[in-house]
Design a protein around this motif. Structure first.
Motif, PDB file in Angstrom:
ATOM      1  N   ILE A 151      59.552  51.530  -6.093  1.00  0.00           N
ATOM      2  CA  ILE A 151      60.858  52.091  -6.463  1.00  0.00           C
ATOM      3  C   ILE A 151      61.077  51.894  -7.954  1.00  0.00           C
ATOM      4  CG2 ILE A 151      63.360  51.853  -6.188  1.00  0.00           C
ATOM      5  CD1 ILE A 151      62.191  52.955  -3.687  1.00  0.00           C
ATOM      6  N   ASN A 152      61.435  52.960  -8.638  1.00  0.00           N
ATOM      7  CA  ASN A 152      61.749  52.871 -10.064  1.00  0.00           C
ATOM      8  C   ASN A 152      63.230  53.180 -10.285  1.00  0.00           C
ATOM      9  OD1 ASN A 152      60.535  52.631 -12.876  1.00  0.00           O
ATOM     10  ND2 ASN A 152      61.763  54.501 -13.048  1.00  0.00           N
ATOM     11  N   VAL A 153      63.809  52.485 -11.258  1.00  0.00           N
ATOM     12  CA  VAL A 153      65.213  52.726 -11.580  1.00  0.00           C
ATOM     13  C   VAL A 153      65.342  52.913 -13.094  1.00  0.00           C
ATOM     14  CG1 VAL A 153      67.584  51.991 -11.143  1.00  0.00           C
ATOM     15  CG2 VAL A 153      65.739  51.028  -9.761  1.00  0.00           C
ATOM     16  N   LEU A 168      70.371  66.514 -14.341  1.00  0.00           N
ATOM     17  CA  LEU A 168      69.792  65.189 -14.604  1.00  0.00           C
ATOM     18  C   LEU A 168      68.830  65.343 -15.767  1.00  0.00           C
ATOM     19  CD1 LEU A 168      69.140  62.220 -13.806  1.00  0.00           C
ATOM     20  CD2 LEU A 168      67.471  63.138 -12.174  1.00  0.00           C
ATOM     21  N   TYR A 169      69.164  64.718 -16.904  1.00  0.00           N
ATOM     22  CA  TYR A 169      68.281  64.831 -18.066  1.00  0.00           C
ATOM     23  C   TYR A 169      67.395  63.585 -18.170  1.00  0.00           C
ATOM     24  CZ  TYR A 169      66.143  64.840 -22.487  1.00  0.00           C
ATOM     25  OH  TYR A 169      65.171  64.772 -23.438  1.00  0.00           O
ATOM     26  N   ILE A 170      66.100  63.786 -18.062  1.00  0.00           N
ATOM     27  CA  ILE A 170      65.158  62.670 -18.222  1.00  0.00           C
ATOM     28  C   ILE A 170      64.231  62.976 -19.390  1.00  0.00           C
ATOM     29  CG2 ILE A 170      63.503  61.162 -17.076  1.00  0.00           C
ATOM     30  CD1 ILE A 170      64.444  62.126 -14.404  1.00  0.00           C
ATOM     31  N   SER A 171      64.125  62.044 -20.324  1.00  0.00           N
ATOM     32  CA  SER A 171      63.263  62.233 -21.494  1.00  0.00           C
ATOM     33  C   SER A 171      61.796  62.176 -21.079  1.00  0.00           C
ATOM     34  CB  SER A 171      63.523  61.139 -22.527  1.00  0.00           C
ATOM     35  OG  SER A 171      64.860  61.135 -22.928  1.00  0.00           O
ATOM     36  N   LYS A 174      59.404  58.954 -19.496  1.00  0.00           N
ATOM     37  CA  LYS A 174      60.131  57.943 -18.719  1.00  0.00           C
ATOM     38  C   LYS A 174      59.555  57.885 -17.306  1.00  0.00           C
ATOM     39  CE  LYS A 174      62.889  57.118 -22.100  1.00  0.00           C
ATOM     40  NZ  LYS A 174      62.703  55.889 -22.875  1.00  0.00           N
ATOM     41  N   HIS A 175      59.619  56.707 -16.716  1.00  0.00           N
ATOM     42  CA  HIS A 175      58.983  56.534 -15.399  1.00  0.00           C
ATOM     43  C   HIS A 175      59.519  57.543 -14.380  1.00  0.00           C
ATOM     44  CE1 HIS A 175      58.023  52.097 -16.590  1.00  0.00           C
ATOM     45  NE2 HIS A 175      57.297  52.985 -17.235  1.00  0.00           N
ATOM     46  N   ASN A 176      60.825  57.762 -14.399  1.00  0.00           N
ATOM     47  CA  ASN A 176      61.373  58.726 -13.440  1.00  0.00           C
ATOM     48  C   ASN A 176      60.872  60.145 -13.709  1.00  0.00           C
ATOM     49  OD1 ASN A 176      62.744  56.951 -11.817  1.00  0.00           O
ATOM     50  ND2 ASN A 176      64.730  57.229 -12.816  1.00  0.00           N
ATOM     51  N   SER A 205      68.848  46.255 -16.067  1.00  0.00           N
ATOM     52  CA  SER A 205      67.406  46.293 -15.799  1.00  0.00           C
ATOM     53  C   SER A 205      66.896  47.729 -15.873  1.00  0.00           C
ATOM     54  CB  SER A 205      67.090  45.707 -14.419  1.00  0.00           C
ATOM     55  OG  SER A 205      67.542  44.376 -14.345  1.00  0.00           O
ATOM     56  N   ALA A 206      67.686  48.656 -15.325  1.00  0.00           N
ATOM     57  CA  ALA A 206      67.288  50.073 -15.346  1.00  0.00           C
ATOM     58  C   ALA A 206      67.212  50.598 -16.770  1.00  0.00           C
ATOM     59  CB  ALA A 206      68.279  50.903 -14.540  1.00  0.00           C
ATOM     60  N   ALA A 207      68.053  50.048 -17.641  1.00  0.00           N
ATOM     61  CA  ALA A 207      68.076  50.496 -19.032  1.00  0.00           C
ATOM     62  C   ALA A 207      66.938  49.882 -19.847  1.00  0.00           C
ATOM     63  CB  ALA A 207      69.414  50.124 -19.663  1.00  0.00           C
ATOM     64  N   SER A 208      66.286  48.875 -19.301  1.00  0.00           N
ATOM     65  CA  SER A 208      65.292  48.105 -20.053  1.00  0.00           C
ATOM     66  C   SER A 208      63.889  48.654 -19.873  1.00  0.00           C
ATOM     67  CB  SER A 208      65.306  46.648 -19.578  1.00  0.00           C
ATOM     68  OG  SER A 208      66.503  46.029 -19.957  1.00  0.00           O
ATOM     69  N   HIS A 209      63.040  48.295 -20.800  1.00  0.00           N
ATOM     70  CA  HIS A 209      61.643  48.739 -20.746  1.00  0.00           C
ATOM     71  C   HIS A 209      60.820  47.873 -19.800  1.00  0.00           C
ATOM     72  CE1 HIS A 209      61.804  51.023 -24.829  1.00  0.00           C
ATOM     73  NE2 HIS A 209      62.456  51.622 -23.867  1.00  0.00           N
ATOM     74  N   VAL A 210      61.272  47.748 -18.584  1.00  0.00           N
ATOM     75  CA  VAL A 210      60.502  47.015 -17.575  1.00  0.00           C
ATOM     76  C   VAL A 210      59.189  47.782 -17.377  1.00  0.00           C
ATOM     77  CG1 VAL A 210      60.477  46.269 -15.160  1.00  0.00           C
ATOM     78  CG2 VAL A 210      62.625  46.224 -16.463  1.00  0.00           C
ATOM     79  N   PRO A 211      58.042  47.068 -17.442  1.00  0.00           N
ATOM     80  CA  PRO A 211      56.762  47.793 -17.414  1.00  0.00           C
ATOM     81  C   PRO A 211      56.556  48.602 -16.126  1.00  0.00           C
ATOM     82  CG  PRO A 211      56.448  45.488 -18.033  1.00  0.00           C
ATOM     83  CD  PRO A 211      57.868  45.622 -17.594  1.00  0.00           C
ATOM     84  N   SER A 215      59.227  47.125 -10.170  1.00  0.00           N
ATOM     85  CA  SER A 215      60.480  47.779  -9.818  1.00  0.00           C
ATOM     86  C   SER A 215      61.649  47.060 -10.494  1.00  0.00           C
ATOM     87  CB  SER A 215      60.684  47.755  -8.304  1.00  0.00           C
ATOM     88  OG  SER A 215      61.991  48.229  -8.008  1.00  0.00           O
ATOM     89  N   GLU A 216      62.547  47.848 -11.044  1.00  0.00           N
ATOM     90  CA  GLU A 216      63.729  47.265 -11.682  1.00  0.00           C
ATOM     91  C   GLU A 216      64.594  46.528 -10.663  1.00  0.00           C
ATOM     92  OE1 GLU A 216      62.466  50.214 -12.307  1.00  0.00           O
ATOM     93  OE2 GLU A 216      62.190  50.340 -14.480  1.00  0.00           O
ATOM     94  N   PHE A 217      64.484  46.875  -9.379  1.00  0.00           N
ATOM     95  CA  PHE A 217      65.186  46.111  -8.332  1.00  0.00           C
ATOM     96  C   PHE A 217      64.664  44.677  -8.291  1.00  0.00           C
ATOM     97  CE2 PHE A 217      66.553  50.100  -6.219  1.00  0.00           C
ATOM     98  CZ  PHE A 217      67.837  49.733  -5.873  1.00  0.00           C
TER      99      PHE A 217
HETATM  100  C1  LIG Z   1      73.358  54.237 -21.812  1.00  0.00           C
HETATM  101  C2  LIG Z   1      71.959  54.759 -21.746  1.00  0.00           C
HETATM  102  C3  LIG Z   1      71.742  56.115 -21.581  1.00  0.00           C
HETATM  103  C4  LIG Z   1      70.467  56.616 -21.471  1.00  0.00           C
HETATM  104  N1  LIG Z   1      70.302  57.940 -21.246  1.00  0.00           N
HETATM  105  C5  LIG Z   1      69.072  58.421 -20.993  1.00  0.00           C
HETATM  106  C6  LIG Z   1      68.892  59.777 -20.594  1.00  0.00           C
HETATM  107  O1  LIG Z   1      69.837  60.559 -20.509  1.00  0.00           O
HETATM  108  N2  LIG Z   1      67.637  60.206 -20.315  1.00  0.00           N
HETATM  109  C7  LIG Z   1      66.568  59.367 -20.412  1.00  0.00           C
HETATM  110  O2  LIG Z   1      65.462  59.769 -20.110  1.00  0.00           O
HETATM  111  N3  LIG Z   1      66.707  58.080 -20.821  1.00  0.00           N
HETATM  112  C8  LIG Z   1      67.930  57.586 -21.093  1.00  0.00           C
HETATM  113  N4  LIG Z   1      68.073  56.275 -21.456  1.00  0.00           N
HETATM  114  C9  LIG Z   1      66.883  55.443 -21.678  1.00  0.00           C
HETATM  115  C10 LIG Z   1      66.216  54.968 -20.392  1.00  0.00           C
HETATM  116  O3  LIG Z   1      67.142  54.607 -19.417  1.00  0.00           O
HETATM  117  C11 LIG Z   1      65.325  53.760 -20.654  1.00  0.00           C
HETATM  118  O4  LIG Z   1      64.325  54.143 -21.548  1.00  0.00           O
HETATM  119  C12 LIG Z   1      64.706  53.168 -19.393  1.00  0.00           C
HETATM  120  O5  LIG Z   1      63.847  52.148 -19.779  1.00  0.00           O
HETATM  121  C13 LIG Z   1      63.943  54.188 -18.605  1.00  0.00           C
HETATM  122  O6  LIG Z   1      63.428  53.601 -17.420  1.00  0.00           O
HETATM  123  P1  LIG Z   1      61.860  53.439 -17.168  1.00  0.00           P
HETATM  124  O7  LIG Z   1      61.445  52.267 -18.021  1.00  0.00           O
HETATM  125  O8  LIG Z   1      61.740  53.184 -15.713  1.00  0.00           O
HETATM  126  O9  LIG Z   1      61.201  54.712 -17.623  1.00  0.00           O
HETATM  127  C14 LIG Z   1      69.360  55.749 -21.575  1.00  0.00           C
HETATM  128  C15 LIG Z   1      69.575  54.398 -21.758  1.00  0.00           C
HETATM  129  C16 LIG Z   1      70.849  53.899 -21.841  1.00  0.00           C
HETATM  130  C17 LIG Z   1      71.032  52.428 -22.004  1.00  0.00           C
END
Ligand SMILES: Cc1cc2nc3c(=O)[nH]c(=O)nc-3n(C[C@H](O)[C@H](O)[C@H](O)COP(=O)(O)O)c2cc1C
Ligand SMILES: [Mn+2]
Length: 497
Positions: A151-153, A168-171, A174-176, A205-211, A215-217
């Protein structure tokens, strides 16, 4: 584990919560949030929105000060920034897996199918030029890797399109994004759970660069010293955090099936970088919320006053990566807030041999977290506090005489120059830049690092500030006058993470 309302209660007991009523979700909330973030002020809890029943709440400025960040992760509220960074390095990490439970507060209200209406929440529009109402900014987006089962968060922004559909915007990278692609490659939709009021530790945890692979859980469980309670979702089987505020289950459709215009949203660099573009959508199939639900808002704000201690989500992982790369003698690392906790890296190093500092700088750019949009790496001697920019610049102002080349210098700035970047296909988000720039490739004349900030500024110079509406200014005056000397805010400003 401390849930969102438990955290707000603690902030309240600490005199660190401001409760406001009858604020407009349209820009006013965003403006007030920004003012408080800039002041290093109290956490905010909004209720009684115009046109909404009492008890549909939004909380912002949650983790923007070191003090509240510490409280959120269960550390003493007097912890220093470096205390938190060291804890977040999690050097003795062992996974603490979530536990399944049958029920929990999140199921107090449940809606399926036609009964789902996301507009039942006072979803804010945060900044003046935002293209929509963002229900997901303080969000935890949960997916399962179809191959590995993990599970990834992640934190990824979620914009409301209509009652039952969100963007849903994902860069890239990113893991997701990687997981979602695995489903799409098989022609399937990607099951997803989106938690719009997560427990602080799950969000952080979800916001962090967990490798990748962790799982961020499990990470959050480790940091909390107790597992997160989850309920298997009826639609997706994905874990639904039992004590969260608002959670949806849904399916992210393959791009061939549907795309809709998403954005822009004022972003973490302080600009409208991404613009608006066609992005994937999620069909919401189930909606759960607690009684008197709280929507978590973490809107991006111009650095260094991002509404979140951005440094903590990157710095500890970079530090770990540097040591894994065999770099010894690191006394401190800091992803400076002016670079949004990502683009400016400062390393404090006890130099042991010629080339050591350059090696550390290059390793930083070459690491996962340190390289993502990296612009500038500064390596200083071990007597310098990397979190203190005055200290760092003081070194630059007083260079040691007689140092040569890269050997035992007092300070290095590692700038990486490129000769071929014009033709590089790998500029960060180059597809986004293309769509913004009339279909042209993003210009990248002289930087190799996957940088975009300055180019983005040239392309679209709009700042991400919320409109300073007169009502909001009124609040500012009110706040200042109800808090004699604004001493609380003044002291917090020093504290700002
Ligand atoms: C407040 C906030 C907003 C964010 N918004 C986005 C976003 O819209 N899209 C995205 O891909 N990453 C966004 N990020 C960055 C990712 O959440 C972050 O890189 C995270 O580590 C990604 O999870 P992962 O390590 O499982 O890939 C945001 C981070 C924060 C703290
Ligand atoms: Mn991850």
């Amino acid at each position: 584990m401390l849930d969102l309302r438990g955290f707000l209660q603690k902030a309240k007991e600490d005199g660190d919560l401001l409760e406001l009523e009858e604020v407009d979700w349209d820009l006013e909330l965003g403006t007030i949030t920004e003012l408080l973030v800039e002041k290093g002020g109290a956490a905010l809890l909004f209720d009684k929105f115009k046109g909404y029943p009492e008890g549909y709440r939004v909380a912002t400025n949650l983790y923007g000060t070191v003090r509240r960040f510490a409280v959120a992760i269960g550390m003493p509220n007097t912890s220093s920034r470096m205390d938190i960074i060291k804890r977040w390095r999690a050097l003795d990490f062992t996974p603490v897996k979530p536990v399944e439970v049958n029920t929990g507060p999140i199921l107090e209200n449940a809606y399926f199918g036609d009964d789902i209406n996301l507009y039942q929440f006072p979803v804010p529009r945060y900044h003046e030029h935002d293209g929509g109402r963002y229900i997901g900014t303080g969000v935890a987006v949960i997916m399962r890797d179809p191959d590995e089962g993990e599970i990834n968060v992640g934190v990824q922004r979620v914009m409301v399109h209509d009652e039952k559909t969100v963007g849903l915007y994902i860069s890239p990278g990113k893991h997701n994004a990687l997981i979602r692609q695995k489903y799409w490659s098989k022609g399937e939709s990607c099951p997803v759970v989106m938690d719009f009021g997560p427990a602080p530790l799950l969000f952080l945890s979800a916001a962090s660069h967990v490798p990748w692979g962790i799982s961020e859980f499990d990470w959050a469980g480790y940091l909390a010293n107790e597992p997160i309670e989850v309920i298997p979702g009826k639609i997706t089987g994905l874990p639904v955090p039992a004590n969260s505020e608002i959670v949806v289950e849904g399916e992210c459709l393959p791009p061939e099936v549907e795309l809709r215009i998403e954005g822009p949203l004022g972003e973490w660099t302080g600009y409208y970088a991404g613009g608006e573009r066609q992005e994937p959508v999620v069909r919401v199939k189930a909606l759960y919320h607690r009684n008197k639900p709280i929507l978590a808002g973490v809107p991006p704000i111009k650095p260094p006053r991002y509404a979140f201690a951005v440094q903590v989500r990157t710095t500890p992982f970079l530090w770990n990566d540097l040591e894994k790369a065999g770099i010894r003698g690191i006394k401190g690392v800091w992803e400076h807030e002016a670079g949004g906790g990502r683009m400016i890296t400062i390393i404090s190093l006890k130099q042991e041999y010629g080339g050591h500092a350059m090696q550390a700088g290059l390793a930083a750019v070459g690491s996962h977290g340190g390289g993502y949009m990296s612009k500038l790496v500064i390596v200083v001697d071990e007597d310098i506090d990397p979190t203190d920019l005055n200290d760092v610049l003081w070194v630059k102002a007083n260079p040691m005489p007689n140092f040569r080349g890269t050997r035992f210098t007092n300070a290095h700035e590692i700038l990486i120059w490129a000769s071929k970047s014009k033709k590089s296909r790998y500029s960060f988000n180059h597809h986004a830049m293309k769509s913004l720039n009339g279909g042209k490739q993003m210009r990248s004349d002289w930087y190799l690092p996957l940088c975009t900030g300055s180019e983005r500024i040239k392309i679209d110079g709009k700042k991400a500030h919320a409109t300073q509406k007169p009502e909001a200014l009124l609040y500012r005056v009110l706040l200042a006058s109800t808090d004699p000397g604004s001493s609380r805010f003044a002291s917090r400003t020093d504290d700002q993470g």
